[in-house]
Design a protein around this motif. Structure first.
Motif, PDB file in Angstrom:
ATOM      1  N   GLY A 240     -35.446 -21.136  -9.572  1.00  0.00           N
ATOM      2  CA  GLY A 240     -36.529 -21.910  -8.987  1.00  0.00           C
ATOM      3  C   GLY A 240     -36.194 -22.464  -7.619  1.00  0.00           C
ATOM      4  N   TRP A 241     -36.949 -23.466  -7.210  1.00  0.00           N
ATOM      5  CA  TRP A 241     -36.728 -24.093  -5.905  1.00  0.00           C
ATOM      6  C   TRP A 241     -35.325 -24.691  -5.840  1.00  0.00           C
ATOM      7  CZ3 TRP A 241     -41.599 -27.273  -4.102  1.00  0.00           C
ATOM      8  CH2 TRP A 241     -42.701 -26.414  -4.037  1.00  0.00           C
ATOM      9  N   GLY A 242     -34.733 -24.598  -4.661  1.00  0.00           N
ATOM     10  CA  GLY A 242     -33.397 -25.172  -4.480  1.00  0.00           C
ATOM     11  C   GLY A 242     -33.118 -25.442  -3.019  1.00  0.00           C
ATOM     12  N   TRP A 243     -31.895 -25.827  -2.752  1.00  0.00           N
ATOM     13  CA  TRP A 243     -31.494 -26.054  -1.365  1.00  0.00           C
ATOM     14  C   TRP A 243     -31.415 -24.737  -0.624  1.00  0.00           C
ATOM     15  CZ3 TRP A 243     -32.727 -30.639  -0.918  1.00  0.00           C
ATOM     16  CH2 TRP A 243     -32.334 -31.643  -1.811  1.00  0.00           C
ATOM     17  N   VAL A 244     -31.406 -24.807   0.695  1.00  0.00           N
ATOM     18  CA  VAL A 244     -31.316 -23.583   1.486  1.00  0.00           C
ATOM     19  C   VAL A 244     -30.023 -22.850   1.132  1.00  0.00           C
ATOM     20  CG1 VAL A 244     -32.704 -24.440   3.398  1.00  0.00           C
ATOM     21  CG2 VAL A 244     -30.234 -24.845   3.406  1.00  0.00           C
ATOM     22  N   THR A 245     -30.042 -21.553   1.323  1.00  0.00           N
ATOM     23  CA  THR A 245     -28.904 -20.717   0.948  1.00  0.00           C
ATOM     24  C   THR A 245     -27.594 -21.233   1.545  1.00  0.00           C
ATOM     25  OG1 THR A 245     -30.374 -18.817   0.885  1.00  0.00           O
ATOM     26  CG2 THR A 245     -28.017 -18.360   0.963  1.00  0.00           C
ATOM     27  N   ASP A 246     -26.584 -21.282   0.691  1.00  0.00           N
ATOM     28  CA  ASP A 246     -25.225 -21.665   1.085  1.00  0.00           C
ATOM     29  C   ASP A 246     -25.096 -23.132   1.526  1.00  0.00           C
ATOM     30  OD1 ASP A 246     -24.213 -19.138   0.547  1.00  0.00           O
ATOM     31  OD2 ASP A 246     -24.722 -18.405   2.533  1.00  0.00           O
ATOM     32  N   SER A 247     -26.000 -23.993   1.041  1.00  0.00           N
ATOM     33  CA  SER A 247     -25.820 -25.422   1.289  1.00  0.00           C
ATOM     34  C   SER A 247     -24.544 -25.887   0.608  1.00  0.00           C
ATOM     35  CB  SER A 247     -27.012 -26.218   0.734  1.00  0.00           C
ATOM     36  OG  SER A 247     -28.165 -25.982   1.490  1.00  0.00           O
ATOM     37  N   ARG A 248     -23.872 -26.806   1.244  1.00  0.00           N
ATOM     38  CA  ARG A 248     -22.626 -27.344   0.700  1.00  0.00           C
ATOM     39  C   ARG A 248     -22.602 -28.852   0.908  1.00  0.00           C
ATOM     40  NH1 ARG A 248     -18.341 -23.877   0.280  1.00  0.00           N
ATOM     41  NH2 ARG A 248     -17.441 -25.622  -0.850  1.00  0.00           N
ATOM     42  N   VAL A 249     -21.710 -29.520   0.194  1.00  0.00           N
ATOM     43  CA  VAL A 249     -21.442 -30.929   0.443  1.00  0.00           C
ATOM     44  C   VAL A 249     -20.311 -30.993   1.462  1.00  0.00           C
ATOM     45  CG1 VAL A 249     -20.754 -33.130  -0.547  1.00  0.00           C
ATOM     46  CG2 VAL A 249     -22.166 -31.547  -1.888  1.00  0.00           C
ATOM     47  N   LEU A 250     -20.517 -31.740   2.527  1.00  0.00           N
ATOM     48  CA  LEU A 250     -19.560 -31.823   3.624  1.00  0.00           C
ATOM     49  C   LEU A 250     -18.913 -33.202   3.680  1.00  0.00           C
ATOM     50  CD1 LEU A 250     -21.768 -30.188   6.422  1.00  0.00           C
ATOM     51  CD2 LEU A 250     -20.037 -29.046   5.020  1.00  0.00           C
ATOM     52  N   ARG A 251     -17.633 -33.233   3.941  1.00  0.00           N
ATOM     53  CA  ARG A 251     -16.975 -34.508   4.234  1.00  0.00           C
ATOM     54  C   ARG A 251     -17.388 -34.959   5.631  1.00  0.00           C
ATOM     55  NH1 ARG A 251     -10.700 -33.575   2.216  1.00  0.00           N
ATOM     56  NH2 ARG A 251     -11.169 -33.404  -0.020  1.00  0.00           N
ATOM     57  N   CYS A 252     -17.512 -36.260   5.794  1.00  0.00           N
ATOM     58  CA  CYS A 252     -17.965 -36.798   7.085  1.00  0.00           C
ATOM     59  C   CYS A 252     -16.973 -37.839   7.612  1.00  0.00           C
ATOM     60  CB  CYS A 252     -19.363 -37.403   6.933  1.00  0.00           C
ATOM     61  SG  CYS A 252     -20.584 -36.262   6.268  1.00  0.00           S
ATOM     62  N   GLU A 253     -15.695 -37.590   7.403  1.00  0.00           N
ATOM     63  CA  GLU A 253     -14.667 -38.575   7.749  1.00  0.00           C
ATOM     64  C   GLU A 253     -14.399 -38.641   9.244  1.00  0.00           C
ATOM     65  OE1 GLU A 253     -11.412 -37.201   5.427  1.00  0.00           O
ATOM     66  OE2 GLU A 253     -12.281 -37.874   3.513  1.00  0.00           O
ATOM     67  N   ARG A 254     -14.444 -37.507   9.921  1.00  0.00           N
ATOM     68  CA  ARG A 254     -14.075 -37.488  11.339  1.00  0.00           C
ATOM     69  C   ARG A 254     -15.096 -38.236  12.185  1.00  0.00           C
ATOM     70  NH1 ARG A 254     -13.563 -32.978  15.670  1.00  0.00           N
ATOM     71  NH2 ARG A 254     -11.789 -33.753  16.859  1.00  0.00           N
ATOM     72  N   LEU A 255     -16.361 -38.175  11.805  1.00  0.00           N
ATOM     73  CA  LEU A 255     -17.405 -38.894  12.537  1.00  0.00           C
ATOM     74  C   LEU A 255     -17.184 -40.399  12.447  1.00  0.00           C
ATOM     75  CD1 LEU A 255     -20.040 -38.197  14.125  1.00  0.00           C
ATOM     76  CD2 LEU A 255     -21.266 -38.670  12.019  1.00  0.00           C
ATOM     77  N   LEU A 256     -16.790 -40.874  11.273  1.00  0.00           N
ATOM     78  CA  LEU A 256     -16.498 -42.295  11.102  1.00  0.00           C
ATOM     79  C   LEU A 256     -15.246 -42.678  11.879  1.00  0.00           C
ATOM     80  CD1 LEU A 256     -16.961 -45.044   9.755  1.00  0.00           C
ATOM     81  CD2 LEU A 256     -15.697 -44.193   7.761  1.00  0.00           C
ATOM     82  N   ARG A 257     -14.242 -41.832  11.823  1.00  0.00           N
ATOM     83  CA  ARG A 257     -12.971 -42.151  12.467  1.00  0.00           C
ATOM     84  C   ARG A 257     -13.077 -42.164  13.987  1.00  0.00           C
ATOM     85  NH1 ARG A 257     -10.291 -38.606   9.944  1.00  0.00           N
ATOM     86  NH2 ARG A 257     -10.145 -36.967  11.518  1.00  0.00           N
ATOM     87  N   ASN A 258     -13.786 -41.195  14.567  1.00  0.00           N
ATOM     88  CA  ASN A 258     -13.839 -41.067  16.027  1.00  0.00           C
ATOM     89  C   ASN A 258     -15.008 -41.799  16.681  1.00  0.00           C
ATOM     90  OD1 ASN A 258     -11.686 -39.408  15.590  1.00  0.00           O
ATOM     91  ND2 ASN A 258     -12.513 -37.632  16.643  1.00  0.00           N
ATOM     92  N   PHE A 259     -16.128 -41.904  15.957  1.00  0.00           N
ATOM     93  CA  PHE A 259     -17.320 -42.541  16.521  1.00  0.00           C
ATOM     94  C   PHE A 259     -17.686 -43.844  15.813  1.00  0.00           C
ATOM     95  CE2 PHE A 259     -17.974 -38.220  18.087  1.00  0.00           C
ATOM     96  CZ  PHE A 259     -18.505 -38.420  19.345  1.00  0.00           C
TER      97      PHE A 259
END
Length: 286
Positions: A240-259
């Motif tokens: 059935g309906w789902g996320w776009v193909t090959d969606s993944r959960v991404l870590r977002c640590e570098r954005l917090l660390r650098n910005f």
């Protein structure tokens, strides 16, 4: 290139997603910044616009086909206006790491592992930008949700209001990101890059809260139920309906660390978004 005191840094946007463009425009306006939205051909015809500017290339939104034309456009932009820019910020998505283990969120420094022609092209675009002689950043994100356009939230609410029975996938985890939240992040990055932040390389941003499409739909209905005459007929369906193909959960640590930019929960954005979707429909019937 460090901004001089009082200098106004131009922000140029290449984007065909009207919801994202409007959200970024609103964010920058709230900070007293102006945004110039262009077509690639317009920028290439007026290269002086790139002088000292920040370019946000959001021509690709998560899950969209990666054509030869899009690849060629980036190459031409890098060659023609890259040296003039303060920095180049390009949007990408998780397709470039599709073949990695799905059990853990993907870190920013993971070696690309694309799967399929679109993913290979997207990975090549990332490498093309990172290897160019300019300050380049890549922000991987998605899948995006908004109150208009082609996305899971707007399609789901429309189907609910039409009384459709829906099957949704409950196996693939991702983190839906409202375009308003992504615009918040882009705006904060632009602020710091304008002031001379020398950040470069790969960054990730998704709103916090990994979920399947089915679990997301249950939360969405919890907010939309007050606007609907009958309860939904939804079920778990692997096809059935789902996320776009090959969606993944991404870590977002570098954005917090650098910005210093923190993740916000997608759940906190849903009530207002769903109210807009449902009330717009009510207004159309008046």
């Amino acid at each position: 290139m460090k901004a001089a005191v009082g200098e106004t840094v131009s922000v140029l946007l290449l984007c065909e997603d009207s919801a994202l463009a409007a959200a970024l425009q609103a964010q920058l306006n709230s900070r007293g910044r102006e945004l110039m939205q262009l077509k690639p051909s317009e920028l290439l015809a007026q290269p002086h616009l790139a002088d000292g500017a920040i370019l946000v290339n959001a021509l690709l939104t998560p899950g969209e086909p990666v054509t030869d034309a899009v690849v060629d456009i980036q190459a031409e932009l890098i060659s023609a206006v890259g040296p003039k820019l303060r920095c180049y910020l390009g949007l990408s998505d998780a397709r470039v790491v599709a073949a990695l283990d799905r059990e853990e969120p993907v870190a920013e420094n993971a070696t690309p592992a694309p799967q399929g022609r679109d993913a290979v092209r997207l990975a090549a675009m990332e490498e093309q930008l990172l290897s160019a002689s300019l300050q380049a950043l890549i922000l991987r994100t998605g899948p995006l949700i908004a109150t208009d356009g082609d996305n899971l939230l707007s399609a789901f609410i429309k189907a609910l209001k039409a009384g459709q029975a829906l099957g949704l996938d409950d196996s693939q985890q991702s983190a839906p990101t409202p375009v308003g939240d992504l615009a918040r992040v882009l705006s904060a990055m632009i602020d710091q890059l304008s002031c001379g932040a020398l950040c470069r390389g790969i960054y990730h941003y998704q709103s916090s809260g990994a979920t399947s499409a089915y679990a997301f739909a249950e939360v969405a209905y919890a907010h939309a139920g007050q606007y609907l005459a009958t309860p939904p007929d939804i079920s778990i369906d692997g096809d059935g309906w789902g996320w776009v193909t090959d969606s993944r959960v991404l870590r977002c640590e570098r954005l917090l660390r650098n910005f210093g930019i923190k993740q916000l929960a997608w759940r906190s954005w849903l009530p207002k978004m769903i109210k807009t979707l449902c009330e717009d429909d009510c207004d159309e019937r008046l």
